[in-house]
Design an enzyme around this catalytic site. Structure first.
Site, mmCIF file in Angstrom:
data_model
loop_
_atom_site.group_PDB
_atom_site.id
_atom_site.type_symbol
_atom_site.label_atom_id
_atom_site.label_comp_id
_atom_site.label_asym_id
_atom_site.label_seq_id
_atom_site.Cartn_x
_atom_site.Cartn_y
_atom_site.Cartn_z
ATOM 1 N N GLU A 268 0.832 -1.164 0.097
ATOM 2 C CA GLU A 268 -0.135 0.026 0.135
ATOM 3 C C GLU A 268 0.867 1.119 -0.117
ATOM 4 O O GLU A 268 0.961 2.006 0.811
ATOM 5 C CB GLU A 268 -1.222 -0.094 1.325
ATOM 6 N N PRO A 269 1.494 1.419 -0.874
ATOM 7 C CA PRO A 269 2.809 2.488 -0.996
ATOM 8 C C PRO A 269 1.948 3.932 -1.156
ATOM 9 O O PRO A 269 0.863 3.797 -2.101
ATOM 10 C CB PRO A 269 3.717 2.448 -2.142
ATOM 11 N N GLY A 270 2.154 4.867 -0.789
ATOM 12 C CA GLY A 270 1.643 6.380 -1.083
ATOM 13 C C GLY A 270 2.828 7.445 -1.410
ATOM 14 O O GLY A 270 3.141 7.385 -2.509
ATOM 15 N N ARG A 271 3.356 7.617 -0.354
ATOM 16 C CA ARG A 271 4.725 8.414 -0.351
ATOM 17 C C ARG A 271 5.410 8.150 -1.659
ATOM 18 O O ARG A 271 6.046 9.069 -2.229
ATOM 19 C CB ARG A 271 5.436 8.756 0.886
ATOM 20 N N ARG A 307 2.838 19.678 6.628
ATOM 21 C CA ARG A 307 3.670 18.651 6.845
ATOM 22 C C ARG A 307 4.709 19.337 8.041
ATOM 23 O O ARG A 307 5.052 18.880 9.231
ATOM 24 C CB ARG A 307 4.269 18.113 5.733
ATOM 25 N N TYR A 311 4.424 17.831 11.437
ATOM 26 C CA TYR A 311 5.114 16.919 11.969
ATOM 27 C C TYR A 311 6.823 17.292 12.130
ATOM 28 O O TYR A 311 7.538 16.445 12.499
ATOM 29 C CB TYR A 311 5.350 15.823 11.004
ATOM 30 N N CYS A 338 -1.057 33.539 10.812
ATOM 31 C CA CYS A 338 -1.028 33.896 12.171
ATOM 32 C C CYS A 338 -0.775 32.966 13.156
ATOM 33 O O CYS A 338 -1.529 32.563 14.087
ATOM 34 C CB CYS A 338 -2.044 35.070 12.563
ATOM 35 N N GLU A 339 0.356 32.094 13.083
ATOM 36 C CA GLU A 339 0.652 30.994 13.949
ATOM 37 C C GLU A 339 2.057 30.975 13.970
ATOM 38 O O GLU A 339 2.977 30.841 12.705
ATOM 39 C CB GLU A 339 0.116 29.330 13.211
ATOM 40 N N TYR A 367 0.831 13.932 0.950
ATOM 41 C CA TYR A 367 0.376 14.492 2.218
ATOM 42 C C TYR A 367 0.623 16.091 2.115
ATOM 43 O O TYR A 367 0.898 16.632 3.053
ATOM 44 C CB TYR A 367 1.016 13.942 3.390
#
Ligand SMILES: *Cc1c(COP(=O)(O)O)cnc(C)c1O
Length: 404
Positions: A268-271, A307, A311, A338-339, A367
């Site tokens: 099940e590869p995504g990245r 991301r 993370y 504003c973060e 992602y």
């Protein structure tokens, strides 16, 4: 390699040209890179002959999914929405697996109606609900059971899924208990053992540990699984000097596992399929100089690419035009939101850059857009697919009146 005559290119189109034509910020994907990633993945695991189910949560754009389908991949989905998207991209139901800890009864029914390959169940409650649906339909339903192998993926803590403290899958004891409960069931047909220990894995050792656990449990269970679903998680190189997964070692480990266990492998590869095929093109709004560093304020922000804020992920930021002037100072690339966590990268020295210059944030295919939001009421960027010299809009830029 990316630069031709000092200009950043995605296939045969320069970043400058994309910025001019489509505005900024803009997500861009390279068709060629997707194709290469798929072909390389198939080549590495050729002798295993796996069913490769693209992880739709990494990128669910319909045009991307159509490319995935064109090259014969299936899909791993985690919601009804993703399942609909996969089917809309013409991915065959018999190549679709459904993962996730919280599938609703409505989602389960929908997936069963669509006759997908299997549902990877993650709790006893879920299996009980599937059993009820099977009973009411008077048919046997294929499922997998997800094992939590209590294996450290040695990746970012926030993207580890295979330790016992994570919510995913079932412990060895519970797994064996449910297997015994359902092995002779007339309603539930267990055809798969699934595992997925995390994402952005760059060493084969966690996979080795995972395979050892799976092997041990199969021995204990004396059960024959038609499929072993090993999940995804293969890491990519976000920076040149980052560690790279040794695929050939992973392949060897699986081959020796298969000598003892005769099952079909699902991945099940995504990245690893879409990550390095995506770019986020942005314009510098301002450069704010302070004594200690220069803040490079971009027109893209954490709402477009979460991301780094979510993370602490690192993405290279490259200038669209290179020059030889170095500015010996700290540069902090930030967004306008504003973060405090709305920042992308710290770079010690950088080439001379100016207001209105175009930059390229790399490896954002996975992602990236899927985690975007309208925070600060910012419209989402468009997505562009580049194929050699052609550019095609695959998602339009949101307009403010779509979101207000
Ligand atoms: C997220 C996820 C994947 C894909 O992970 P990548 O790191 O993108 O390869 C595969 N399987 C499951 C169950 C997932 O949750």
């Amino acid at each position: 390699m990316r630069y031709k005559k000092g200009q950043f290119y995605i296939e045969n189109v320069s970043a400058e040209k994309i910025a001019k034509k489509f505005g900024t910020p803009t997500y861009v994907y390279s068709h060629n890179k997707i194709e290469n990633n798929i072909n390389n993945f198939k080549k590495i695991f050729k002798t295993i002959n796996p069913l490769i189910c693209f992880s739709v949560k990494s990128n669910s754009n319909l045009s991307i999914l159509s490319i995935i389908n064109k090259f014969g991949l299936g899909a791993d989905v985690v919601s009804k929405g993703e399942l609909i998207a996969a089917l809309k991209a013409k991915i065959k139901p018999e190549k679709i697996v459904f993962s996730g800890v919280g599938k609703t009864i409505e989602e389960l029914k929908f997936a069963i109606n669509k006759k997908i390959l299997l549902i990877n169940a993650e709790s006893e409650n879920e299996i009980i609900e599937i059993e009820k649906i099977a009973k009411s339909r008077k048919k046997k339903i294929n499922i997998g059971i997800r094992l939590n192998p209590d294996t450290d993926a040695k990746t970012l803590k926030k993207i580890s899924t295979g330790k016992k403290e994570n919510k995913f899958g079932l412990t060895e004891r519970k797994f064996l208990e449910l297997l015994n409960k359902y092995r002779d069931s007339k309603l539930i047909n267990i055809i798969c053992l699934s595992v997925h220990i995390g994402s952005q894995i760059t060493s084969h050792i966690p996979y080795k540990n995972m395979l050892n656990v799976v092997d041990k449990i199969i021995k204990k269970s004396k059960f024959k699984f038609k499929y072993i679903d090993l999940g995804g998680g293969m890491g990519i190189q976000y920076k040149k000097n980052f560690k790279k997964l040794n695929y050939s070692k992973y392949n060897k480990l699986i081959k020796s596992f298969l000598k003892k266990n005769n099952s079909d492998i699902i991945f099940e590869p995504g990245r690893s399929i879409i990550g390095n095929a995506g770019y986020l093109i942005s314009k510098i709004i301002y450069i704010k100089k302070t004594n200690s560093k220069n803040f490079v304020i971009l027109d893209t922000a954490m709402n477009d690419l979460l991301r780094p804020a979510l993370y602490g992920a690192v993405h290279r930021i490259l200038p669209s035009k290179i020059n030889k002037t170095k500015v010996l100072k700290k540069h902090e690339f930030v967004g306008p939101i504003c973060e405090t966590t709305d920042k992308f990268l710290n770079v010690l020295n950088y080439q001379k850059i100016n207001q209105k210059d175009i930059i390229v944030i790399c490896d954002v295919g996975a992602y990236g857009i899927v985690l975007s939001s309208n925070y600060n009421l910012r419209p989402k960027p468009p997505e562009i697919l580049v194929n050699k010299t052609s550019t095609k809009i695959i998602t339009k830029r949101q307009k403010l009146n779509n979101i207000i």
